[in-house]
Design a protein around this motif. Structure first.
Motif, PDB file in Angstrom:
ATOM      1  N   PHE A 215      49.060  31.323  48.584  1.00 51.19           N
ATOM      2  CA  PHE A 215      48.981  30.555  49.827  1.00 51.19           C
ATOM      3  C   PHE A 215      47.836  31.064  50.709  1.00 51.19           C
ATOM      4  N   PHE A 216      47.114  30.102  51.334  1.00 51.96           N
ATOM      5  CA  PHE A 216      45.993  30.432  52.220  1.00 51.96           C
ATOM      6  C   PHE A 216      46.210  29.771  53.577  1.00 51.96           C
ATOM      7  N   GLY A 217      45.961  30.521  54.646  1.00 55.90           N
ATOM      8  CA  GLY A 217      46.119  30.000  56.001  1.00 55.90           C
ATOM      9  C   GLY A 217      45.011  29.041  56.390  1.00 55.90           C
ATOM     10  N   GLU A 218      45.214  28.374  57.515  1.00 57.20           N
ATOM     11  CA  GLU A 218      44.267  27.362  57.991  1.00 57.20           C
ATOM     12  C   GLU A 218      42.927  27.962  58.400  1.00 57.20           C
ATOM     13  N   GLU A 219      42.889  29.270  58.642  1.00 53.98           N
ATOM     14  CA  GLU A 219      41.633  29.897  59.071  1.00 53.98           C
ATOM     15  C   GLU A 219      40.691  30.199  57.903  1.00 53.98           C
ATOM     16  N   ILE A 220      41.172  30.078  56.669  1.00 56.11           N
ATOM     17  CA  ILE A 220      40.341  30.405  55.502  1.00 56.11           C
ATOM     18  C   ILE A 220      39.390  29.258  55.182  1.00 56.11           C
ATOM     19  N   ASP A 221      38.138  29.600  54.969  1.00 57.00           N
ATOM     20  CA  ASP A 221      37.112  28.596  54.678  1.00 57.00           C
ATOM     21  C   ASP A 221      37.461  27.822  53.402  1.00 57.00           C
ATOM     22  N   PRO A 222      37.284  26.485  53.408  1.00 54.51           N
ATOM     23  CA  PRO A 222      37.578  25.682  52.210  1.00 54.51           C
ATOM     24  C   PRO A 222      36.840  26.167  50.968  1.00 54.51           C
ATOM     25  N   TYR A 223      35.608  26.638  51.152  1.00 54.47           N
ATOM     26  CA  TYR A 223      34.835  27.140  50.011  1.00 54.47           C
ATOM     27  C   TYR A 223      35.549  28.322  49.352  1.00 54.47           C
ATOM     28  N   ARG A 224      36.126  29.207  50.154  1.00 55.11           N
ATOM     29  CA  ARG A 224      36.800  30.395  49.613  1.00 55.11           C
ATOM     30  C   ARG A 224      38.048  29.999  48.816  1.00 55.11           C
ATOM     31  N   ILE A 225      38.748  28.973  49.287  1.00 52.35           N
ATOM     32  CA  ILE A 225      39.939  28.520  48.570  1.00 52.35           C
ATOM     33  C   ILE A 225      39.542  27.859  47.251  1.00 52.35           C
ATOM     34  N   ALA A 226      38.486  27.053  47.291  1.00 56.67           N
ATOM     35  CA  ALA A 226      38.003  26.420  46.058  1.00 56.67           C
ATOM     36  C   ALA A 226      37.547  27.477  45.062  1.00 56.67           C
ATOM     37  N   GLN A 227      36.875  28.505  45.559  1.00 54.49           N
ATOM     38  CA  GLN A 227      36.414  29.598  44.707  1.00 54.49           C
ATOM     39  C   GLN A 227      37.597  30.347  44.079  1.00 54.49           C
ATOM     40  N   SER A 228      38.671  30.490  44.847  1.00 48.77           N
ATOM     41  CA  SER A 228      39.863  31.155  44.326  1.00 48.77           C
ATOM     42  C   SER A 228      40.500  30.329  43.214  1.00 48.77           C
ATOM     43  N   MET A 229      40.480  28.998  43.347  1.00 49.96           N
ATOM     44  CA  MET A 229      41.009  28.156  42.276  1.00 49.96           C
ATOM     45  C   MET A 229      40.169  28.300  41.007  1.00 49.96           C
ATOM     46  N   VAL A 230      38.866  28.431  41.162  1.00 46.64           N
ATOM     47  CA  VAL A 230      38.005  28.657  39.993  1.00 46.64           C
ATOM     48  C   VAL A 230      38.429  29.946  39.290  1.00 46.64           C
ATOM     49  N   ARG A 231      38.690  31.008  40.065  1.00 54.40           N
ATOM     50  CA  ARG A 231      39.148  32.278  39.483  1.00 54.40           C
ATOM     51  C   ARG A 231      40.494  32.088  38.772  1.00 54.40           C
ATOM     52  N   LEU A 232      41.387  31.335  39.403  1.00 51.91           N
ATOM     53  CA  LEU A 232      42.689  31.086  38.790  1.00 51.91           C
ATOM     54  C   LEU A 232      42.535  30.338  37.467  1.00 51.91           C
ATOM     55  N   CYS A 233      41.612  29.393  37.430  1.00 49.55           N
ATOM     56  CA  CYS A 233      41.397  28.605  36.213  1.00 49.55           C
ATOM     57  C   CYS A 233      40.812  29.435  35.070  1.00 49.55           C
ATOM     58  N   ARG A 234      40.241  30.579  35.386  1.00 49.14           N
ATOM     59  CA  ARG A 234      39.719  31.438  34.314  1.00 49.14           C
ATOM     60  C   ARG A 234      40.830  32.020  33.444  1.00 49.14           C
ATOM     61  N   THR A 235      42.058  31.924  33.914  1.00 48.43           N
ATOM     62  CA  THR A 235      43.186  32.383  33.097  1.00 48.43           C
ATOM     63  C   THR A 235      43.473  31.430  31.948  1.00 48.43           C
ATOM     64  N   GLU A 236      42.752  30.322  31.880  1.00 45.61           N
ATOM     65  CA  GLU A 236      43.018  29.324  30.837  1.00 45.61           C
ATOM     66  C   GLU A 236      42.825  29.883  29.433  1.00 45.61           C
ATOM     67  N   LYS A 237      41.986  30.888  29.266  1.00 44.09           N
ATOM     68  CA  LYS A 237      41.772  31.444  27.929  1.00 44.09           C
ATOM     69  C   LYS A 237      43.043  32.115  27.410  1.00 44.09           C
ATOM     70  N   ASP A 238      43.689  32.914  28.271  1.00 43.10           N
ATOM     71  CA  ASP A 238      44.935  33.566  27.869  1.00 43.10           C
ATOM     72  C   ASP A 238      46.039  32.541  27.620  1.00 43.10           C
ATOM     73  N   ILE A 239      46.121  31.541  28.513  1.00 48.51           N
ATOM     74  CA  ILE A 239      47.166  30.526  28.371  1.00 48.51           C
ATOM     75  C   ILE A 239      46.924  29.676  27.127  1.00 48.51           C
ATOM     76  N   SER A 240      45.663  29.362  26.843  1.00 51.79           N
ATOM     77  CA  SER A 240      45.345  28.585  25.635  1.00 51.79           C
ATOM     78  C   SER A 240      45.785  29.329  24.386  1.00 51.79           C
ATOM     79  N   THR A 241      45.608  30.649  24.380  1.00 53.09           N
ATOM     80  CA  THR A 241      46.057  31.460  23.242  1.00 53.09           C
ATOM     81  C   THR A 241      47.558  31.343  23.060  1.00 53.09           C
ATOM     82  N   LEU A 242      48.323  31.424  24.148  1.00 55.00           N
ATOM     83  CA  LEU A 242      49.772  31.296  24.076  1.00 55.00           C
ATOM     84  C   LEU A 242      50.185  29.913  23.573  1.00 55.00           C
ATOM     85  N   LEU A 243      49.489  28.889  24.034  1.00 50.42           N
ATOM     86  CA  LEU A 243      49.824  27.523  23.601  1.00 50.42           C
ATOM     87  C   LEU A 243      49.550  27.334  22.109  1.00 50.42           C
ATOM     88  N   ARG A 244      48.481  27.968  21.613  1.00 46.33           N
ATOM     89  CA  ARG A 244      48.152  27.845  20.190  1.00 46.33           C
ATOM     90  C   ARG A 244      49.176  28.559  19.305  1.00 46.33           C
TER      91      ARG A 244
END
Length: 248
Positions: A215-244
């Motif tokens: 969770f991010f508060g209203e004071e956090i810049d939108p760019y920083r939140i979008a950047q955090s989602m990019v970091r979260l999406c980098r976990t796709e490699k580990d999750i893809s391995t589990l799905l396979r």
């Protein structure tokens, strides 16, 4: 513009309107281009008098101020204004993929128009950063982020809680228990990789979803939140391995 004639609009556009008329009249398959030209001119004159006008701006990127202005005018007037971005991705040395999408549109999905502008801005910034294997889908309260090749029961998501924005991984734990069991370990791993959070929650709801939420508060810049989602999406490699491995 409703006070202008087609001739006056053509003059203001430096002759481009007449060029467009001629192009439409000379289109392949038109048997009577002169009659077609007269009809097009008549239709445009009628649309001008009626004020039936659509304004479109096409860009490779849109600043936040422009998105805000177009959104406000679209939602508080009878104007039909559209803001379109065209993004280019390199596929090979001389090969590119072009993807176009409306950031603001008079015919936008109702789900998108109901979203807060802050969420829309965050998703727009994320869309500029994300790899092409990810796509976004708007719902009434959230924006889902799908990874190509994954089942819909495993995806990322932006959520709007009015006083905060969340980014998360959602898993249907009965269908993909291995991925669900992986989320507690992922929480520890991402604790320092995703900063500026209000709080981090790991929860399972009665509908069958297990969520890892940041969770991010209203004071956090939108760019920083979008950047955090990019970091979260980098976990796709580990999750893809589990799905396979089967059954996630």
């Amino acid at each position: 513009m409703r006070n202008l004639t087609p001739e006056e609009v053509n003059e203001r556009s430096g002759g481009l309107l007449e060029e467009t008329f001629q192009s439409m009249a000379d289109a392949e398959g038109e048997e009577n281009p002169e009659d077609r030209l007269a009809l097009v001119r008549s239709n445009v004159a009628s649309y001008l008098r009626a004020g039936q006008i659509r304004g479109i701006i096409v860009l490779d990127a849109a600043p936040d101020d422009l998105i805000r202005e177009f959104s406000y005018l679209n939602e508080h007037s009878d104007l039909d204004l559209r803001l379109l971005v065209v993004e280019r991705y390199r596929l090979g040395r001389h090969e590119y993929f072009y993807h176009s999408r409306f950031l603001v549109s008079g015919e936008a999905e109702p789900e998108i128009k109901r979203q807060r502008l802050r969420l829309r801005l965050i998703v727009e910034k994320f869309s500029k950063m994300k790899p092409p294997i990810f796509s976004t889908h708007a719902t009434k309260e959230s924006v889902r982020v799908y990874r190509e090749g994954w089942p819909a029961a495993v995806h990322y998501e932006f959520g709007d809680w009015k006083d905060s924005i969340s980014i998360e991984i959602r898993v249907r734990h009965r269908e993909y228990p291995k991925v669900a069991d992986f989320l507690p370990r992922l929480r520890e791993h991402l604790a320092t990789a995703i900063p500026e959070t209000q709080r981090v929650e790991l929860a399972t709801d009665p509908s069958g979803w297990t969520r890892l939420q940041f969770f991010f508060g209203e004071e956090i810049d939108p760019y920083r939140i979008a950047q955090s989602m990019v970091r979260l999406c980098r976990t796709e490699k580990d999750i893809s391995t589990l799905l396979r491995e089967g059954n996630g």
